[in-house]
Structure formats: C-alpha cells, structure tokens
Design a protein around this motif. Structure first.
Motif, short mmCIF file in Angstrom:
data_model
loop_
_atom_site.label_atom_id
_atom_site.label_comp_id
_atom_site.label_asym_id
_atom_site.label_seq_id
_atom_site.Cartn_x
_atom_site.Cartn_y
_atom_site.Cartn_z
N SER A 163 0.84 -1.18 0.00
CA SER A 163 0.00 0.00 0.00
C SER A 163 0.88 1.24 0.00
O SER A 163 2.02 1.21 0.48
CB SER A 163 -0.93 0.01 1.22
N SER A 164 0.35 2.33 -0.53
CA SER A 164 1.07 3.59 -0.53
C SER A 164 0.68 4.48 0.64
O SER A 164 1.24 5.57 0.80
CB SER A 164 0.82 4.35 -1.84
N ARG A 165 -0.26 4.03 1.45
CA ARG A 165 -0.74 4.81 2.58
C ARG A 165 -0.31 4.15 3.88
O ARG A 165 -1.03 3.34 4.46
CB ARG A 165 -2.25 4.97 2.52
N TYR A 166 0.88 4.52 4.31
CA TYR A 166 1.43 4.01 5.55
C TYR A 166 1.79 5.15 6.49
O TYR A 166 2.20 6.22 6.05
CB TYR A 166 2.70 3.19 5.28
N THR A 185 2.69 9.88 4.65
CA THR A 185 3.08 10.43 3.36
C THR A 185 1.91 10.89 2.52
O THR A 185 2.08 11.69 1.60
CB THR A 185 3.90 9.40 2.56
N ASN A 208 7.88 9.22 -0.50
CA ASN A 208 6.60 8.54 -0.54
C ASN A 208 6.69 7.30 0.33
O ASN A 208 7.75 6.99 0.88
CB ASN A 208 6.18 8.20 -1.98
N ALA A 209 5.59 6.58 0.44
CA ALA A 209 5.52 5.45 1.36
C ALA A 209 6.46 4.31 0.99
O ALA A 209 6.73 3.45 1.84
CB ALA A 209 4.09 4.93 1.45
N LYS A 210 6.95 4.29 -0.23
CA LYS A 210 7.86 3.22 -0.66
C LYS A 210 9.31 3.68 -0.75
O LYS A 210 10.17 2.91 -1.17
CB LYS A 210 7.39 2.65 -1.99
#
Length: 124
Positions: free
Chosen positions: A29-32, A53, A74-76
């Motif tokens: 997921s990108s929402r962490y 983020t 970003n989250a990654k």
C-alpha cells in the motif's frame, strides 16, 4: 511480508548530527504511517517522530522538536530521521516502524512491523 532495516546509527559528540535511514520492502500500500521510536536501557519505548506520506504531516516528540526532522518522498521510499544538536539524553536504540492508523499514532503498540534497530550513542 514487510521488512524494515535501519541504518546510520553510531557514536557522535554532543551537538553533532546523524541521519538515520529506514529501508522498507514488501509494501503493498502507498498509505502508511511510519515512525521512529527509541528505547534506552531500563526505559519504555517512546515515539520520536512519525509521518503520513499521504498528507506529508509530521509529528514530533517535544523532546526532539526543532532538532530532528523526519522525511520520506513517498511510502515506498526510504524513511529518514535527520538528528541535529544531539544531546546525551538522545542515546538509545532507534527503531523504525509501520502502523495502519490515521492519524499516525505515537504509541508503539499500534505499530505492526519493526526493524531491528540502530544504536545511537551521544557523548558529552
């Protein structure tokens, strides 16, 4: 499975600086919410800084506000903790962690995945 690896710790003189990094793998997921915690011997684990983020919102413990900066593109991307004006009381094992809560929680019990930590030692 998500894995976190911290780096950048070491020994530094009071007033000096260090930058900690946390590399994450296995994210789905990108929402962490990602946070930095620290724990000194005989003390409870405490939140240092955290960031979401999705909004770029960062929150700091009062003890480090104005001295530390948490950042992540970003989250990654790698999570960083820039630590300036270090004090002896900053000496601790520093951990990065991920939580699936909004707003990003401070309490370590809400975080699901942890790195193994990186030691920061500040001498006077």
């Amino acid at each position: 499975q998500v894995q976190l690896v911290e780096s950048g710790g070491g020994s530094v003189q009071a007033g000096g600086s260090l930058r900690l990094s946390c590399a994450a793998s296995g994210l789905t997921s990108s929402r962490y919410c990602m946070g930095w915690f620290r724990q000194a011997p005989g003390k409870e684990r405490e939140g240092v800084a955290r960031i979401y983020t999705g909004s770029g919102t960062a929150v700091y413990a009062d003890s480090v506000k104005g001295r530390f900066t948490i950042s992540q593109h970003n989250a990654k991307s790698p999570l960083y903790l820039q630590m300036n004006s270090l004090k002896t009381e900053d000496t601790a094992m520093y951990y990065c962690a991920i939580a699936n809560w909004i707003p990003c929680p401070d309490n370590h019990t809400y975080y699901d995945t942890w790195g193994r930590g990186t030691q920061v030692t500040v001498s006077s």
